[in-house]
Design a protein around this motif. Structure first.
Motif, PDB file in Angstrom:
ATOM      1  N   LYS A 132       0.855  -1.179   0.000  1.00  0.00           N
ATOM      2  CA  LYS A 132       0.000   0.000   0.000  1.00  0.00           C
ATOM      3  C   LYS A 132       0.894   1.233   0.000  1.00  0.00           C
ATOM      4  CE  LYS A 132      -3.853   2.197   2.351  1.00  0.00           C
ATOM      5  NZ  LYS A 132      -4.840   2.101   3.415  1.00  0.00           N
ATOM      6  N   ARG A 133       0.789   2.041  -1.044  1.00  0.00           N
ATOM      7  CA  ARG A 133       1.748   3.118  -1.226  1.00  0.00           C
ATOM      8  C   ARG A 133       1.278   4.464  -0.680  1.00  0.00           C
ATOM      9  NH1 ARG A 133       5.681   1.126  -4.593  1.00  0.00           N
ATOM     10  NH2 ARG A 133       5.111  -0.772  -5.675  1.00  0.00           N
ATOM     11  N   THR A 134       0.071   4.551  -0.179  1.00  0.00           N
ATOM     12  CA  THR A 134      -0.382   5.822   0.389  1.00  0.00           C
ATOM     13  C   THR A 134       0.027   5.933   1.854  1.00  0.00           C
ATOM     14  OG1 THR A 134      -2.506   4.845   1.004  1.00  0.00           O
ATOM     15  CG2 THR A 134      -2.376   5.912  -1.146  1.00  0.00           C
ATOM     16  N   GLY A 135       0.033   7.169   2.356  1.00  0.00           N
ATOM     17  CA  GLY A 135       0.389   7.384   3.746  1.00  0.00           C
ATOM     18  C   GLY A 135      -0.763   7.001   4.654  1.00  0.00           C
ATOM     19  N   PRO A 136      -0.592   7.166   5.961  1.00  0.00           N
ATOM     20  CA  PRO A 136      -1.649   6.796   6.907  1.00  0.00           C
ATOM     21  C   PRO A 136      -2.890   7.658   6.726  1.00  0.00           C
ATOM     22  CG  PRO A 136       0.110   7.992   8.005  1.00  0.00           C
ATOM     23  CD  PRO A 136       0.598   7.700   6.626  1.00  0.00           C
ATOM     24  N   ILE A 137      -4.057   7.024   6.808  1.00  0.00           N
ATOM     25  CA  ILE A 137      -5.327   7.729   6.648  1.00  0.00           C
ATOM     26  C   ILE A 137      -5.462   8.820   7.701  1.00  0.00           C
ATOM     27  CG2 ILE A 137      -7.826   7.465   6.716  1.00  0.00           C
ATOM     28  CD1 ILE A 137      -7.338   4.540   5.854  1.00  0.00           C
ATOM     29  N   GLU A 138      -4.980   8.531   8.910  1.00  0.00           N
ATOM     30  CA  GLU A 138      -5.115   9.481  10.005  1.00  0.00           C
ATOM     31  C   GLU A 138      -4.438  10.811   9.695  1.00  0.00           C
ATOM     32  OE1 GLU A 138      -6.045   5.534  11.305  1.00  0.00           O
ATOM     33  OE2 GLU A 138      -4.269   6.305  10.271  1.00  0.00           O
ATOM     34  N   GLY A 139      -3.346  10.783   8.930  1.00  0.00           N
ATOM     35  CA  GLY A 139      -2.682  12.022   8.552  1.00  0.00           C
ATOM     36  C   GLY A 139      -3.554  12.884   7.660  1.00  0.00           C
ATOM     37  N   PHE A 148      -8.553   9.623  -4.468  1.00  0.00           N
ATOM     38  CA  PHE A 148      -8.582   8.911  -3.189  1.00  0.00           C
ATOM     39  C   PHE A 148      -8.984   7.450  -3.390  1.00  0.00           C
ATOM     40  CE2 PHE A 148      -9.520  13.119  -0.796  1.00  0.00           C
ATOM     41  CZ  PHE A 148      -8.155  13.371  -0.692  1.00  0.00           C
ATOM     42  N   LEU A 149      -9.970   7.216  -4.246  1.00  0.00           N
ATOM     43  CA  LEU A 149     -10.416   5.845  -4.509  1.00  0.00           C
ATOM     44  C   LEU A 149      -9.347   5.055  -5.265  1.00  0.00           C
ATOM     45  CD1 LEU A 149     -14.142   6.544  -5.485  1.00  0.00           C
ATOM     46  CD2 LEU A 149     -13.323   5.386  -3.423  1.00  0.00           C
ATOM     47  N   LEU A 150      -8.726   5.683  -6.256  1.00  0.00           N
ATOM     48  CA  LEU A 150      -7.685   4.999  -7.022  1.00  0.00           C
ATOM     49  C   LEU A 150      -6.475   4.639  -6.158  1.00  0.00           C
ATOM     50  CD1 LEU A 150      -7.668   7.004 -10.401  1.00  0.00           C
ATOM     51  CD2 LEU A 150      -8.554   4.696  -9.989  1.00  0.00           C
ATOM     52  N   LYS A 151      -6.195   5.453  -5.168  1.00  0.00           N
ATOM     53  CA  LYS A 151      -5.060   5.216  -4.274  1.00  0.00           C
ATOM     54  C   LYS A 151      -5.413   4.325  -3.092  1.00  0.00           C
ATOM     55  CE  LYS A 151      -1.628   7.548  -6.125  1.00  0.00           C
ATOM     56  NZ  LYS A 151      -0.333   6.905  -6.448  1.00  0.00           N
ATOM     57  N   GLY A 152      -6.644   3.828  -3.065  1.00  0.00           N
ATOM     58  CA  GLY A 152      -7.022   2.871  -2.025  1.00  0.00           C
ATOM     59  C   GLY A 152      -7.291   3.467  -0.672  1.00  0.00           C
ATOM     60  N   VAL A 153      -7.636   4.757  -0.609  1.00  0.00           N
ATOM     61  CA  VAL A 153      -7.966   5.373   0.675  1.00  0.00           C
ATOM     62  C   VAL A 153      -9.329   4.841   1.129  1.00  0.00           C
ATOM     63  CG1 VAL A 153      -8.478   7.538   1.864  1.00  0.00           C
ATOM     64  CG2 VAL A 153      -6.645   7.449   0.179  1.00  0.00           C
TER      65      VAL A 153
END
Length: 360
Positions: free
Chosen positions: A121-128, A314-319
């Motif tokens: 998973k290449r995105t950062g933490p959702i909490e950020g 956001f959807l494409l990045k798996g958020v």
């Protein structure tokens, strides 16, 4: 590289260390005490490419409702480790088996097991992301003041037909925040937060329009306010506006998810929002329904298009939410919001076509 810190009860040590061994990441374990209770503290350094997956797995394994269990995730200024450098290069496919020396065979074998078995998973933490957008859930005077100052500057630039002054207004406009907040909370299924973001964003824009209208009406008493080319350019309606706005939203989402400076994209987004809002106020102040109505269409098209663009990236990045029951709720909220946005975009496009036809 990214740093992850975990505090937990000693009886959870075996489970956490099993996960860390699967990921092949270095870590430090120390004994600690919290609220007079013995606990363990782990400091983990992970390549960017697997840090998100590692945090997700850890978060699912441990109950963070307990006071001691805490996960912290952030990027340090710098990390010096040849082991991690090789690990990251392998994950990025910058290292091929043919270029690996004999001394690195065992190390790279461990890397390969991570790449083959662990979901990346290449995105950062959702909490950020949430913490950055939650600043726009309620009215804050400093943010509110910035949009009013930006409006005054944009008004001067529009009335004087000065592009440089208009651009100056963009540098201090905070309108990217509510747009991103609406999109992110739609993807995460946080309906109350969506409503709060809409209310705060609407207050900012309506205040901008009201201030511009009042200042224009007052200025017109002492100075002939003309409809300059810069004002007229913010009244040109076209269905293509929504497409451009979607692209801006995608760029804004990428800025939030990557290392692209958000201020760069934020200025571009402000260009699409502050001048049209100010132009609406100018139209009202001059008593011109055509200017106010046309600029309103431009503003609404830009807002709807950018929210859609943010949601797409956001959807494409798996958020998505971490917990399974939150994911189900998020899908329902997202489905409803997408239907509303698409309906509004189609309606605006049709109205803009009619406006264009009438103008011709």
């Amino acid at each position: 590289m990214e740093r992850i810190e975990i505090t937990l009860y000693p009886n959870q040590a075996e489970e956490i260390e099993k996960i860390l061994e699967e990921f092949q990441v270095p870590y430090i374990k120390t004994s600690a005490e919290s609220y007079k209770i013995q606990c363990l503290h782990y400091v983990i350094i992970s390549p960017n490419e697997i840090a998100g997956a590692l945090v997700d797995i850890i978060a699912h394994k441990f109950d963070t409702n307990q006071r001691i269990n805490v996960i912290t995730h952030y990027k340090p200024e710098a990390t010096i480790s040849d082991y991690l450098r090789k690990f990251e290069a392998f994950l990025k496919e910058e290292v091929t088996p043919a270029s690996i020396t004999s001394t690195d065979i065992d190390i790279v074998s461990g890397f390969k097991s991570v790449k083959d078995k662990i979901p990346i998973k290449r995105t950062g933490p959702i909490e950020g992301l949430v913490s950055r957008t939650d600043a726009f859930l309620s009215r804050k005077m400093d943010v509110y003041s910035m949009i009013l100052v930006a409006t005054v500057i944009a008004l001067v630039g529009l009335v004087s037909n000065n592009v440089a002054v208009i651009i100056g207004a963009m540098l201090i406009s905070p309108l990217m925040g509510p747009i991103a907040s609406i999109a992110l909370n739609s993807v995460l299924g946080r309906q109350k937060q969506i409503e709060k973001s809409i209310v705060f964003g609407s207050q900012m824009i309506l205040s901008s329009i009201g201030l511009a209208a009042a200042l224009t009406a007052a200025l017109a008493l002492f100075y002939p306010v003309e409809t300059t080319p810069e004002i007229l350019s913010r009244t040109e309606v076209s269905p293509i506006l929504i497409v451009v706005a979607v692209m801006l939203g995608i760029a804004g989402g990428l800025a939030m998810l990557t290392s692209i400076p958000e201020i760069i994209v934020g200025v571009a987004i402000a260009v699409a929002l502050v001048p049209p809002a100010t132009t609406i106020g100018i139209g009202i102040g001059l008593g011109s329904i055509d200017i106010a109505a046309s600029a309103s269409l431009v503003l609404l098209s830009n807002i709807i298009g950018m929210v859609i663009g943010f949601m797409i990236i956001f959807l494409l990045k798996g958020v998505s939410p971490r917990k399974y029951y939150e994911k189900k709720k998020a899908r329902e909220v997202l489905r409803l919001n997408v239907m509303v946005l698409v309906a509004l975009a189609v309606a605006l496009g049709a109205i803009e076509v009619l406006f264009g036809y009438r103008s011709n």
